[in-house]
Design a protein around this motif. Structure first.
Motif, mmCIF file in Angstrom:
data_model
loop_
_atom_site.group_PDB
_atom_site.id
_atom_site.type_symbol
_atom_site.label_atom_id
_atom_site.label_comp_id
_atom_site.label_asym_id
_atom_site.label_seq_id
_atom_site.Cartn_x
_atom_site.Cartn_y
_atom_site.Cartn_z
ATOM 1 N N MET A 1 14.878 -0.373 -23.408
ATOM 2 C CA MET A 1 13.465 -0.403 -23.001
ATOM 3 C C MET A 1 13.124 -1.776 -22.425
ATOM 4 S SD MET A 1 12.107 2.576 -23.894
ATOM 5 C CE MET A 1 12.160 3.870 -25.121
ATOM 6 N N PRO A 2 12.285 -1.822 -21.408
ATOM 7 C CA PRO A 2 11.870 -3.133 -20.895
ATOM 8 C C PRO A 2 10.916 -3.814 -21.858
ATOM 9 C CG PRO A 2 10.616 -1.400 -19.833
ATOM 10 C CD PRO A 2 11.648 -0.712 -20.695
ATOM 11 N N SER A 3 10.858 -5.119 -21.797
ATOM 12 C CA SER A 3 9.902 -5.858 -22.617
ATOM 13 C C SER A 3 8.480 -5.499 -22.206
ATOM 14 C CB SER A 3 10.114 -7.362 -22.453
ATOM 15 O OG SER A 3 11.410 -7.736 -22.874
ATOM 16 N N PRO A 4 7.549 -5.472 -23.140
ATOM 17 C CA PRO A 4 6.154 -5.220 -22.784
ATOM 18 C C PRO A 4 5.650 -6.273 -21.798
ATOM 19 C CG PRO A 4 6.472 -5.037 -25.157
ATOM 20 C CD PRO A 4 7.738 -5.634 -24.601
ATOM 21 N N VAL A 5 4.659 -5.893 -21.002
ATOM 22 C CA VAL A 5 4.029 -6.812 -20.057
ATOM 23 C C VAL A 5 2.516 -6.735 -20.220
ATOM 24 C CG1 VAL A 5 5.910 -6.644 -18.377
ATOM 25 C CG2 VAL A 5 3.935 -5.111 -18.169
ATOM 26 N N LEU A 6 1.841 -7.731 -19.690
ATOM 27 C CA LEU A 6 0.382 -7.733 -19.719
ATOM 28 C C LEU A 6 -0.180 -7.021 -18.502
ATOM 29 C CD1 LEU A 6 -0.489 -11.365 -20.898
ATOM 30 C CD2 LEU A 6 -0.368 -9.268 -22.268
ATOM 31 N N LEU A 7 -1.232 -6.265 -18.729
ATOM 32 C CA LEU A 7 -1.992 -5.669 -17.635
ATOM 33 C C LEU A 7 -2.851 -6.783 -17.039
ATOM 34 C CD1 LEU A 7 -2.998 -3.257 -15.992
ATOM 35 C CD2 LEU A 7 -4.566 -2.724 -17.871
ATOM 36 N N SER A 8 -2.363 -7.354 -15.953
ATOM 37 C CA SER A 8 -3.012 -8.554 -15.394
ATOM 38 C C SER A 8 -4.413 -8.262 -14.884
ATOM 39 C CB SER A 8 -2.165 -9.114 -14.253
ATOM 40 O OG SER A 8 -0.859 -9.371 -14.676
ATOM 41 N N SER A 9 -4.586 -7.130 -14.222
ATOM 42 C CA SER A 9 -5.899 -6.805 -13.670
ATOM 43 C C SER A 9 -6.037 -5.312 -13.456
ATOM 44 C CB SER A 9 -6.157 -7.555 -12.364
ATOM 45 O OG SER A 9 -5.156 -7.262 -11.396
ATOM 46 N N ILE A 10 -7.288 -4.865 -13.419
ATOM 47 C CA ILE A 10 -7.649 -3.469 -13.179
ATOM 48 C C ILE A 10 -8.547 -3.433 -11.951
ATOM 49 C CG2 ILE A 10 -8.821 -1.438 -14.116
ATOM 50 C CD1 ILE A 10 -8.202 -2.513 -16.917
ATOM 51 N N HIS A 11 -8.361 -2.413 -11.119
ATOM 52 C CA HIS A 11 -9.115 -2.304 -9.867
ATOM 53 C C HIS A 11 -9.590 -0.868 -9.678
ATOM 54 C CE1 HIS A 11 -7.293 -6.211 -8.603
ATOM 55 N NE2 HIS A 11 -6.299 -5.748 -9.368
ATOM 56 N N THR A 12 -10.828 -0.713 -9.258
ATOM 57 C CA THR A 12 -11.379 0.605 -8.945
ATOM 58 C C THR A 12 -12.132 0.534 -7.631
ATOM 59 O OG1 THR A 12 -13.451 0.223 -10.147
ATOM 60 C CG2 THR A 12 -11.620 1.172 -11.399
ATOM 61 N N GLY A 13 -12.350 1.702 -7.024
ATOM 62 C CA GLY A 13 -13.043 1.705 -5.744
ATOM 63 C C GLY A 13 -13.744 3.023 -5.471
ATOM 64 N N ARG A 14 -14.684 2.975 -4.547
ATOM 65 C CA ARG A 14 -15.411 4.155 -4.083
ATOM 66 C C ARG A 14 -14.844 4.612 -2.743
ATOM 67 N NH1 ARG A 14 -18.235 6.302 -8.328
ATOM 68 N NH2 ARG A 14 -19.409 4.686 -9.425
ATOM 69 N N ALA A 15 -14.838 5.911 -2.537
ATOM 70 C CA ALA A 15 -14.349 6.468 -1.271
ATOM 71 C C ALA A 15 -15.396 6.265 -0.180
ATOM 72 C CB ALA A 15 -14.036 7.941 -1.431
ATOM 73 N N LEU A 16 -14.975 5.640 0.915
ATOM 74 C CA LEU A 16 -15.866 5.323 2.031
ATOM 75 C C LEU A 16 -15.224 5.765 3.338
ATOM 76 C CD1 LEU A 16 -16.735 1.665 0.941
ATOM 77 C CD2 LEU A 16 -18.195 3.693 0.660
ATOM 78 N N PRO A 17 -16.023 5.922 4.398
ATOM 79 C CA PRO A 17 -15.422 6.216 5.711
ATOM 80 C C PRO A 17 -14.379 5.167 6.062
ATOM 81 C CG PRO A 17 -17.797 6.525 5.784
ATOM 82 C CD PRO A 17 -17.491 5.900 4.446
ATOM 83 N N TYR A 18 -13.253 5.645 6.628
ATOM 84 C CA TYR A 18 -12.150 4.737 6.891
ATOM 85 C C TYR A 18 -11.974 4.532 8.390
ATOM 86 C CZ TYR A 18 -7.822 2.311 5.541
ATOM 87 O OH TYR A 18 -6.857 1.366 5.337
ATOM 88 N N THR A 19 -10.779 4.171 8.810
ATOM 89 C CA THR A 19 -10.551 3.664 10.161
ATOM 90 C C THR A 19 -10.511 4.732 11.250
ATOM 91 O OG1 THR A 19 -8.196 3.767 9.675
ATOM 92 C CG2 THR A 19 -9.298 1.641 9.349
ATOM 93 N N ARG A 20 -10.161 5.968 10.893
ATOM 94 C CA ARG A 20 -10.008 7.012 11.903
ATOM 95 C C ARG A 20 -11.068 8.085 11.717
ATOM 96 N NH1 ARG A 20 -3.340 7.303 12.367
ATOM 97 N NH2 ARG A 20 -3.044 5.059 12.024
ATOM 98 N N PRO A 21 -11.496 8.741 12.797
ATOM 99 C CA PRO A 21 -12.578 9.724 12.699
ATOM 100 C C PRO A 21 -12.325 10.762 11.613
ATOM 101 C CG PRO A 21 -12.024 9.317 14.995
ATOM 102 C CD PRO A 21 -10.988 8.600 14.178
ATOM 103 N N GLY A 22 -13.315 10.937 10.747
ATOM 104 C CA GLY A 22 -13.230 11.934 9.694
ATOM 105 C C GLY A 22 -12.470 11.506 8.461
ATOM 106 N N SER A 23 -11.862 10.323 8.481
ATOM 107 C CA SER A 23 -11.069 9.877 7.327
ATOM 108 C C SER A 23 -11.941 9.111 6.337
ATOM 109 C CB SER A 23 -9.896 9.003 7.781
ATOM 110 O OG SER A 23 -10.350 7.771 8.310
ATOM 111 N N ARG A 24 -11.534 9.188 5.072
ATOM 112 C CA ARG A 24 -12.180 8.435 4.003
ATOM 113 C C ARG A 24 -11.095 7.821 3.129
ATOM 114 N NH1 ARG A 24 -17.434 9.389 2.883
ATOM 115 N NH2 ARG A 24 -17.172 9.104 0.638
#
Length: 230
Positions: A1-24
């Motif tokens: 088994m690998p050694s335990p590690v720390l969860l350095s950071s948590i990230h969340t996000g909201r779905a928004l319109p993206y770069t191409r037409p109709g994409s989110r």
């Protein structure tokens, strides 16, 4: 088994319109500095732009090793790479990579229990986010994909919690080996048959079985480049 590690950071996000037409997309995630609730479909408050290919029970949480960032800074420099979260990951840590984590590993973090379900299959949204036409293809070919968790037991997780592998049902299959089989266009029948017996998500099992039946490798072009470039 690998050694335990720390969860350095948590990230969340909201779905928004993206770069191409109709994409989110919710690839642009924000740092979370407080405990979060984990449920069957992921982190409370996190969203996905296209539920056909992102999110769901088998892709509830995406974990990307910060260990890979030096590679990306050298190969595809970009201001986003100055801090974790650049790839739309939910969890960031140092010390575990695809060579340490195995398919179906069971992991405890905070009061939640997670299981490694599959590696990431990168898509064109990475190309658009970083402004490199080969970003997704490089992630796939380099094996630096990160991995997804399904949630076996919900709970509360905080930045700085310890991630510990508590069960390893597939001792011979680090994620790096499985990703190589899938993404290096492997047609070695014995290897494909062995991999197809693993506790894989339905989509990955279907991919392997189709490759066995047809004796040909599927095309990844549309996913890596996007419909507009296919």
């Amino acid at each position: 088994m690998p050694s335990p590690v720390l969860l350095s950071s948590i990230h969340t996000g909201r779905a928004l319109p993206y770069t191409r037409p109709g994409s989110r997309s919710a690839i642009a995630k924000s740092l979370v500095d407080h405990p979060v609730r984990i449920h069957a479909e992921g982190i409370e408050g996190d969203e996905q732009g296209d539920l056909r290919v992102h999110g769901g029970l088998d892709k509830a949480i995406h974990h990307y090793p910060f260990d890979h960032y030096p590679f990306w800074r050298a190969d595809h420099p970009h201001p986003l790479l100055g801090a974790a979260g650049a790839f739309g990951e939910n969890f960031s840590s140092s010390g575990w990579t695809e060579a340490h984590i195995h398919i179906a590993d069971v992991i405890r973090v905070g009061t939640a229990t997670l299981q490694v379900s599959q590696g990431r299959q990168p898509c064109w949204k990475l190309n658009d986010r970083f402004g490199y036409a080969d970003m997704a293809r490089t992630m796939q070919s380099s094996g630096r994909t990160g991995w997804y968790y399904r949630v076996l037991e919900g709970g509360t997780v905080s930045p700085g919690d310890t991630l510990t592998v508590v069960e390893r049902p597939c001792a011979d299959w680090p994620l790096s080996r499985l990703v190589t089989v899938l993404f290096d266009r492997t047609l070695e029948r014995e290897l494909l048959e062995e991999a197809s017996q693993l506790p894989l998500t339905a989509s990955w099992k279907k991919l392997l079985l189709n490759r066995l039946q047809r004796n040909e490798v599927e095309s990844w072009q549309s996913r890596l480049q996007g419909p507009a470039d296919a």
